[in-house]
Each structure stands twice: as structure tokens, then as C-alpha cells.
Write an enzyme that holds these catalytic residues in place. Structure first.
Site, short mmCIF file in Angstrom:
data_model
loop_
_atom_site.label_atom_id
_atom_site.label_comp_id
_atom_site.label_asym_id
_atom_site.label_seq_id
_atom_site.Cartn_x
_atom_site.Cartn_y
_atom_site.Cartn_z
N HIS A 17 -8.51 2.25 1.33
CA HIS A 17 -8.90 3.25 0.33
C HIS A 17 -10.29 3.80 0.65
O HIS A 17 -10.53 5.00 0.57
CB HIS A 17 -8.96 2.63 -1.07
CG HIS A 17 -7.64 2.21 -1.64
ND1 HIS A 17 -7.43 0.98 -2.20
CD2 HIS A 17 -6.45 2.87 -1.74
CE1 HIS A 17 -6.18 0.89 -2.65
NE2 HIS A 17 -5.57 2.02 -2.37
N LYS A 41 2.32 -0.68 -15.48
CA LYS A 41 1.98 -1.69 -14.48
C LYS A 41 1.11 -2.74 -15.13
O LYS A 41 0.34 -2.43 -16.06
CB LYS A 41 1.21 -1.05 -13.32
CG LYS A 41 2.08 -0.31 -12.35
CD LYS A 41 1.30 0.05 -11.09
CE LYS A 41 2.10 0.92 -10.15
NZ LYS A 41 1.31 1.41 -9.02
N ARG A 90 0.32 5.93 5.04
CA ARG A 90 0.31 4.83 6.01
C ARG A 90 1.52 4.95 6.93
O ARG A 90 1.43 5.42 8.04
CB ARG A 90 0.31 3.47 5.30
CG ARG A 90 -1.04 3.11 4.73
CD ARG A 90 -0.92 2.06 3.68
NE ARG A 90 -0.17 2.57 2.53
CZ ARG A 90 -0.07 1.95 1.38
NH1 ARG A 90 -0.63 0.78 1.21
NH2 ARG A 90 0.60 2.48 0.39
N SER A 129 -2.98 -2.85 -1.56
CA SER A 129 -3.55 -3.68 -2.63
C SER A 129 -2.61 -4.84 -2.96
O SER A 129 -3.05 -5.96 -3.19
CB SER A 129 -3.78 -2.86 -3.90
OG SER A 129 -4.70 -1.83 -3.65
P1 ADP Z 1 -0.71 4.15 -6.17
O1 ADP Z 1 -0.27 3.06 -7.09
O2 ADP Z 1 -0.98 5.45 -6.87
O3 ADP Z 1 0.09 4.33 -4.91
P2 ADP Z 1 -2.75 2.86 -4.60
O4 ADP Z 1 -4.06 2.39 -5.09
O5 ADP Z 1 -1.79 1.82 -4.10
O6 ADP Z 1 -2.17 3.71 -5.76
O7 ADP Z 1 -2.93 3.93 -3.46
C1 ADP Z 1 -3.64 5.12 -3.68
C2 ADP Z 1 -3.50 6.03 -2.47
O8 ADP Z 1 -4.13 5.42 -1.35
C3 ADP Z 1 -2.07 6.32 -2.03
O9 ADP Z 1 -2.04 7.66 -1.54
C4 ADP Z 1 -1.85 5.36 -0.90
O10 ADP Z 1 -0.86 5.83 0.01
C5 ADP Z 1 -3.23 5.35 -0.28
N1 ADP Z 1 -3.50 4.12 0.49
C6 ADP Z 1 -3.38 2.84 0.08
N2 ADP Z 1 -3.70 1.97 1.06
C7 ADP Z 1 -4.05 2.74 2.13
C8 ADP Z 1 -4.45 2.46 3.48
N3 ADP Z 1 -4.54 1.21 3.92
N4 ADP Z 1 -4.72 3.51 4.30
C9 ADP Z 1 -4.57 4.78 3.84
N5 ADP Z 1 -4.19 5.11 2.60
C10 ADP Z 1 -3.92 4.12 1.76
#
Ligand code: ADP
Length: 166
Positions: A17, A41, A90, A129
């Protein structure tokens, strides 16, 4: 002024992130990182904790605002006069979901909110996450995944003694 919003759960924020945040902030004037308060969630960290984590982790980036919202992203974006959403991609598995959300948001906002995608840096392509939580819960090493102060907070949530981490 070019404003953008990076919405997400950030439960917790990972180095993946933070990489997207830095790269997005470098191509817009103001980036709002906004935590979606999703009542469906059951997050590990409260919204307040996630706001603090993101504020601390991005304190050296000048053009960042940290916020939270509930409800529709398009409503939040309209209220804040933001027309660009940032999402990270990803693997191909992210694509189908992201495509659907981006198209829905474009239609819902009457073409006032478009989504731009940043491709993950190779070294973070495996990071999520949920993966971080899964590893930490069973005493796995997450030092490669999150900043050190976030690592401490995650272990603390699970009652894991950091010195015993493998
Ligand atoms: P959500 O529950 O909205 O998917 P996340 O916090 O899991 O929220 O992810 C937020 C954004 O960050 C999403 O667009 C996700 O694809 C991106 N993201 C999460 N991990 C990574 C990573 N390792 N590299 C690039 N983008 C990421």
C-alpha cells in the site's frame, strides 16, 4: 489542482500500500488516502487505529491527507471534489473485481469518477493485508511486509511475543 483518492481497507497498511501511496502522490497535487469503514467486514484494527497508522507511515509525504468514509465512494468523492480514484493491481485475480468496481463507479458517478491503476512493484506483488494477518496470527515473521511500528501493533493484537517470532 489534481486531486486523487486511494480508498481501501488498509487493515493493516502494508509496504505494498505504501508503495502505491508514494507513487500516486508523486503524480497528483493532493492524494487522499481514505479508509473504507465497511460495517460488513470485521476488521482487526479500528478505523481510528488505521488512521493513526497511515498518518505515521506517510508523515514524510507532504501532499497526503488521511481520512475515512462509509457508504459509497462516489458520494465521498463528489463531496470532496475528487475525480480520480487510485487502485493497485497485483495479479490477474485482482483484475476482474477491480474492473467491475471501476466500471460501476464510473456509471454511478455519471462519469465524474474515473479509476487509475498502478501495478504493484515486483517485490510487493505477493503482499496482502489478509496474508499479513494470517502469518502474524501464527507467529510468522512479517518484518518484510509492514513498517516496524505496524508489525509491533499487529503482534500485540494477536498477543504474540515478538522475540519468539520465527
Ligand atoms: P480493499 O478491501 O478495498 O481491497 P485493501 O486495503 O485490501 O482494500 O487494498 C486497497 C487497494 O490496494 C486495492 O486496490 C488493492 O488491490 C491494493 N493493494 C493491496 N496490496 C497491494 C500490493 N501489495 N501492491 C499493490 N497494490 C496493493
Amino acid at each position: 489542482m489534481k486531486k486523487a483518492i486511494y480508498p481501501g481497507s488498509f487493515d493493516p497498511p502494508t509496504l505494498g500500500h505504501l508503495d502505491i501511496i508514494k507513487r500516486a502522490a508523486s503524480v497528483c497535487d493532493e492524494l487522499t488516502v481514505s479508509i473504507l469503514n465497511n460495517i460488513e467486514k470485521k476488521p482487526l484494527f479500528s478505523v481510528e487505529e488505521r488512521v493513526k497508522m497511515l498518518e505515521e507511515a506517510t508523515k514524510d509525504i507532504p501532499n497526503i491527507k488521511i481520512d475515512s468514509f462509509s457508504g459509497l465512494l462516489v458520494d465521498y468523492a463528489r463531496e470532496n471534489d475528487i475525480h480520480v480514484a487510485i487502485r493497485g493491481l497485483r495479479a490477474i485475480t485482482d483484475f476482474e473485481y477491480e474492473l467491475q468496481v471501476a466500471q460501476t463507479n464510473r456509471i454511478l458517478s455519471k462519469e465524474q469518477l474515473d479509476t487509475m491503476f498502478l501495478i504493484t512493484s515486483l517485490e510487493y506483488s505477493y503482499l496482502s493485508s489478509s496474508g499479513v494477518k494470517e502469518m502474524a496470527r501464527f507467529g510468522g515473521d512479517i518484518s518484510m511486509c509492514v513498517p516496524e511500528f505496524i508489525m509491533d501493533m499487529v503482534y500485540q493484537k494477536y498477543g504474540i511475543d515478538k522475540s519468539k517470532v520465527k
